[in-house]
Design an enzyme around this catalytic site. Structure first.
Site, short mmCIF file in Angstrom:
data_model
loop_
_atom_site.label_atom_id
_atom_site.label_comp_id
_atom_site.label_asym_id
_atom_site.label_seq_id
_atom_site.Cartn_x
_atom_site.Cartn_y
_atom_site.Cartn_z
N ARG A 150 11.99 -4.79 5.21
CA ARG A 150 11.72 -3.38 4.87
C ARG A 150 12.58 -2.41 5.68
NH1 ARG A 150 5.69 -1.47 5.44
NH2 ARG A 150 5.93 -2.44 7.48
N ARG A 165 -10.03 0.58 8.15
CA ARG A 165 -9.56 -0.74 8.54
C ARG A 165 -10.58 -1.50 9.37
NH1 ARG A 165 -3.62 0.37 8.60
NH2 ARG A 165 -2.64 -1.47 9.42
N ARG A 198 -0.60 -8.33 13.42
CA ARG A 198 -1.17 -7.37 12.45
C ARG A 198 -1.98 -8.11 11.38
NH1 ARG A 198 4.35 -4.60 11.14
NH2 ARG A 198 3.26 -3.75 9.33
N LYS A 211 0.83 -1.21 0.00
CA LYS A 211 0.00 0.00 0.00
C LYS A 211 0.87 1.26 0.00
CE LYS A 211 -1.96 -1.10 3.95
NZ LYS A 211 -1.28 -2.38 4.28
#
Ligand code: AP5
Ligand code: MG
Length: 217
Positions: A127, A88, A172, A13
């Site tokens: 990341r 969300r 998550r 995203k």
């Protein structure tokens, strides 16, 4: 144009939203980035959300919807927006409808990044971002062109998110499955959802999204 990028942690995203911002002048509205900025600035809000974020759970609907409402109030209506990581939950989706209405905006597309969960842990644990400008990289999939130097600003320091460890990523993902995936049918019923293969490489995912925005898919 107002679009939502919907997908689990690590789906891409942020990668695609920042590209769209750079290439199309749209504005990336990432609630995750807004909350991290509040933490960095040491604000009361930052203190309030730190523990929840580090656990991988979701912060309250009221907090994130207020952030989005406030940010939209600073934009002119001709600036396109990309909602990244918001909404969300079902209550957030309802709030977004009201907020968009209040700001004379309407949703054009909900772009679902369809990904294989097994690949996401590798994406997230690899990341890192530039400590100066925030440009995003990956140990395997997107290294800086010159080792140790940010492509965008030339800075030499990088950082990793505290919630990017395997244990938190699992939480998550569970939150995504339980609370976020169920909002897709709301948008499917409105005919807004367009699915994109989020497992393709970054450029190909971008091309698929561009085709949708340009009315060619
Ligand atoms: P947030 O910051 O939104 O995190 P997230 O949803 O978990 O998503 P990520 O940012 O981890 O993934 P991404 O999809 O942006 O992937 P990226 O492009 O970086 O939220 C963090 C926390 O804040 C939440 O846990 C919660 O506590 C709180 N929060 C935020 N919003 C909230 C809300 N609305 N309600 C309640 N709480 C909220 O890509 C990942 C990596 O993969 C990168 O290194 C990238 O280079 C690489 N990559 C990207 N695309 C590809 C590809 N196609 N192929 C290979 N590698 C790729
Ligand atoms: Mg992100």
């Amino acid at each position: 144009m107002n679009i939502i990028l919907l997908g689990p942690p690590g789906a891409g995203k942020g990668t695609q939203a920042s590209r769209l911002e750079a290439e199309r002048g749209m504005v990336q509205l990432s609630t995750g980035d807004m909350l991290r900025a509040a933490r960095k600035a040491d604000t009361p809000l930052g203190h309030q959300v730190a523990e929840v974020m580090d656990s991988g759970a979701l912060v309250s609907d009221e907090i994130v919807s207020a952030l989005i409402d406030e940010k939209l109030g600073t934009l002119s209506v001709d600036q396109g927006t990309i909602f990244d990581g918001y909404p969300r939950t079902a209550p957030q989706a309802e709030s977004l409808d009201e907020i968009l209405d209040a700001h004379d905006r309407a949703l054009d597309f909900v772009i679902e990044l369809v990904v294989d969960e097994d690949a996401l842990v590798e994406r997230i644990t690899g990341r890192f971002t530039c400590a100066n400008c925030g440009a995003g990289y990956h140990d395997k999939f997107k290294l800086p062109k010159v080792e140790g130097t940010c492509d965008v600003c030339g800075h030499h320091e990088f950082k990793r998110r505290p919630d990017d460890n395997e244990e938190t990523v699992r939480t998550r993902m569970a939150e995504y499955r339980a609370k976020t995936a169920p909002i897709l049918p709301i948008y499917e019923a409105k005919g807004l959802v367009r699915a994109v293969d989020g497992m393709a490489d970054i450029a190909e995912v971008g091309a698929q999204i561009d085709a949708i925005l340009d009315g060619k898919a």
